[in-house]
Design a protein around this motif. Structure first.
Motif, PDB file in Angstrom:
ATOM      1  N   ARG A 141      -9.759 -12.626   3.002  1.00  0.00           N
ATOM      2  CA  ARG A 141      -8.529 -13.047   3.657  1.00  0.00           C
ATOM      3  C   ARG A 141      -7.975 -14.309   2.995  1.00  0.00           C
ATOM      4  O   ARG A 141      -8.728 -15.218   2.669  1.00  0.00           O
ATOM      5  CB  ARG A 141      -8.798 -13.348   5.141  1.00  0.00           C
ATOM      6  CG  ARG A 141      -9.006 -12.134   6.020  1.00  0.00           C
ATOM      7  CD  ARG A 141     -10.058 -12.378   7.099  1.00  0.00           C
ATOM      8  NE  ARG A 141     -11.399 -12.388   6.513  1.00  0.00           N
ATOM      9  CZ  ARG A 141     -12.513 -12.699   7.201  1.00  0.00           C
ATOM     10  NH1 ARG A 141     -12.423 -13.051   8.470  1.00  0.00           N
ATOM     11  NH2 ARG A 141     -13.690 -12.667   6.609  1.00  0.00           N
ATOM     12  N   ALA A 177       0.870 -10.378  -0.319  1.00  0.00           N
ATOM     13  CA  ALA A 177       0.213  -9.363   0.507  1.00  0.00           C
ATOM     14  C   ALA A 177       0.443  -7.969  -0.053  1.00  0.00           C
ATOM     15  O   ALA A 177      -0.476  -7.131  -0.076  1.00  0.00           O
ATOM     16  CB  ALA A 177       0.721  -9.455   1.946  1.00  0.00           C
ATOM     17  N   ASP A 181      -2.500  -5.465  -1.735  1.00  0.00           N
ATOM     18  CA  ASP A 181      -2.791  -4.408  -0.768  1.00  0.00           C
ATOM     19  C   ASP A 181      -3.869  -3.455  -1.302  1.00  0.00           C
ATOM     20  O   ASP A 181      -4.781  -3.059  -0.568  1.00  0.00           O
ATOM     21  CB  ASP A 181      -1.515  -3.631  -0.439  1.00  0.00           C
ATOM     22  CG  ASP A 181      -1.741  -2.556   0.607  1.00  0.00           C
ATOM     23  OD1 ASP A 181      -1.963  -2.903   1.771  1.00  0.00           O
ATOM     24  OD2 ASP A 181      -1.707  -1.359   0.245  1.00  0.00           O
ATOM     25  N   LYS A 184      -7.297  -4.604  -0.840  1.00  0.00           N
ATOM     26  CA  LYS A 184      -7.688  -4.783   0.561  1.00  0.00           C
ATOM     27  C   LYS A 184      -7.949  -6.256   0.893  1.00  0.00           C
ATOM     28  O   LYS A 184      -8.886  -6.603   1.618  1.00  0.00           O
ATOM     29  CB  LYS A 184      -8.933  -3.945   0.889  1.00  0.00           C
ATOM     30  CG  LYS A 184      -8.760  -2.448   0.634  1.00  0.00           C
ATOM     31  CD  LYS A 184      -7.619  -1.866   1.453  1.00  0.00           C
ATOM     32  CE  LYS A 184      -7.454  -0.373   1.197  1.00  0.00           C
ATOM     33  NZ  LYS A 184      -6.265   0.203   1.895  1.00  0.00           N
ATOM     34  N   ILE A 186      -6.400  -9.344   2.814  1.00  0.00           N
ATOM     35  CA  ILE A 186      -5.441  -9.682   3.864  1.00  0.00           C
ATOM     36  C   ILE A 186      -4.779 -11.015   3.521  1.00  0.00           C
ATOM     37  O   ILE A 186      -5.466 -11.984   3.185  1.00  0.00           O
ATOM     38  CB  ILE A 186      -6.150  -9.783   5.223  1.00  0.00           C
ATOM     39  CG1 ILE A 186      -6.787  -8.436   5.603  1.00  0.00           C
ATOM     40  CG2 ILE A 186      -5.182 -10.243   6.314  1.00  0.00           C
ATOM     41  CD1 ILE A 186      -7.760  -8.521   6.760  1.00  0.00           C
ATOM     42  N   VAL A 187      -3.463 -11.063   3.616  1.00  0.00           N
ATOM     43  CA  VAL A 187      -2.708 -12.283   3.316  1.00  0.00           C
ATOM     44  C   VAL A 187      -1.746 -12.561   4.466  1.00  0.00           C
ATOM     45  O   VAL A 187      -0.910 -11.719   4.790  1.00  0.00           O
ATOM     46  CB  VAL A 187      -1.901 -12.148   2.008  1.00  0.00           C
ATOM     47  CG1 VAL A 187      -1.177 -13.452   1.696  1.00  0.00           C
ATOM     48  CG2 VAL A 187      -2.804 -11.743   0.842  1.00  0.00           C
ATOM     49  N   CYS A 188      -1.858 -13.731   5.078  1.00  0.00           N
ATOM     50  CA  CYS A 188      -0.972 -14.084   6.194  1.00  0.00           C
ATOM     51  C   CYS A 188      -0.634 -15.574   6.190  1.00  0.00           C
ATOM     52  O   CYS A 188      -1.534 -16.407   6.059  1.00  0.00           O
ATOM     53  CB  CYS A 188      -1.637 -13.771   7.537  1.00  0.00           C
ATOM     54  SG  CYS A 188      -1.801 -12.023   7.915  1.00  0.00           S
ATOM     55  N   MET A 224      -6.170  -5.238   7.838  1.00  0.00           N
ATOM     56  CA  MET A 224      -5.171  -4.933   6.820  1.00  0.00           C
ATOM     57  C   MET A 224      -3.820  -4.589   7.441  1.00  0.00           C
ATOM     58  O   MET A 224      -2.771  -4.791   6.825  1.00  0.00           O
ATOM     59  CB  MET A 224      -5.645  -3.778   5.936  1.00  0.00           C
ATOM     60  CG  MET A 224      -6.665  -4.174   4.876  1.00  0.00           C
ATOM     61  SD  MET A 224      -6.083  -5.481   3.746  1.00  0.00           S
ATOM     62  CE  MET A 224      -4.642  -4.713   3.013  1.00  0.00           C
ATOM     63  N   SER A 227      -1.693  -7.695   7.422  1.00  0.00           N
ATOM     64  CA  SER A 227      -1.392  -8.367   6.162  1.00  0.00           C
ATOM     65  C   SER A 227       0.105  -8.375   5.878  1.00  0.00           C
ATOM     66  O   SER A 227       0.806  -7.378   6.086  1.00  0.00           O
ATOM     67  CB  SER A 227      -2.134  -7.670   5.016  1.00  0.00           C
ATOM     68  OG  SER A 227      -2.054  -8.433   3.831  1.00  0.00           O
TER      69      SER A 227
END
Length: 240
Positions: A141, A177, A181, A184, A186-188, A224, A227
């Motif tokens: 993440r 993100a 992808d 896999k 996760i980017v937030c 995911m 994301s």
């Protein structure tokens, strides 16, 4: 850079890297992650605060590393030092506010560019440099501490540099993100709330403990599916 040997924790222990850990949200995130039995790599600029140094003396699985997030050589040095080390979470927390009031009359191009360098460009550069470390994790993440002041739906005056740098950081993380992808990862971006820190001031809505607790709880629940979305510290989705 402090280049001592990283400790090897339990193979089931997750490892988190937090930038800007000397004070405020970064320091509290570091403290709470340690209390939750994470191995923590905490970065600081120049010299660690006494509070961060004290934590390092109390916790076996805390590693301090000097990092200047706006210097590419420093970032590459970090990546070299962490080569082969699994990272489960990166928290891009290092950030600055407007160097002055950030109003129409006081803002300079130099100040604006510096704010962008720290708040917008650095999170991407740090994350990109450590992608190989994230790919070693089964649940990687990337979290970037943003602000509701970067939302185009948020109204306000002044703070041109800060607002625009956070709006740009949100877009950078949204694009990242999509690029990650397939990996896999996760980017937030996360709005930490209006927090009682040196930046937020004493009149802010929530304490640093509340903010960090909420952020970590949110990180624990991300999948995911989440994301590329913008969230608040208490788990609500925020408008861009």
């Amino acid at each position: 850079m402090n280049t001592g040997t990283l400790l090897e924790g339990n193979e089931n222990m997750e490892t988190v890297l937090v930038t800007g850990s000397s004070r405020g949200i970064g320091l509290e995130l570091t403290r709470q992650f340690l209390d939750l039995d994470y191995e923590v790599i905490a970065t600081y600029r120049g010299k660690p605060s006494s509070s961060l140094s004290q934590l390092a003396g109390e916790h076996q699985y805390l590693r301090l590393i000097n990092l200047e997030v706006t210097h590419q050589d420093s970032i590459l040095g970090l990546a070299k030092h962490l080569k082969g080390i699994k990272l489960d979470i990166i928290v891009n927390n290092a950030g600055i506010s407007d160097p002055s009031d950030g109003d129409l009359d006081s803002l300079t191009a130099v100040d604006w560019a510096n704010t962008f360098a720290v708040n917008t460009i650095a999170p991407l550069m740090v994350s990109r440099a450590l992608l190989d470390n994230l790919r070693l994790s089964s649940n990687p993440r990337i979290i970037t501490i943003s602000s509701q002041m970067g939302s185009l739906n948020h109204q306000g005056t002044g703070r041109y540099a800060y607002r625009s740098s956070k709006a740009a950081a949100n877009k950078v993380m949204q694009v990242l993100a999509q690029d990650l992808d397939a990996d896999k990862i996760i980017v937030c971006p996360i709005h930490p709330g209006w927090v009682q820190t040196d930046m937020g001031g004493t009149m802010a809505d929530i304490t640093v403990v509340q903010s960090a607790t909420g952020i970590i709880d949110l990180i624990h629940h991300l999948t995911m599916e989440h994301s590329g979305r913008f969230f608040t510290w208490n788990g609500e989705e925020h408008q861009w």
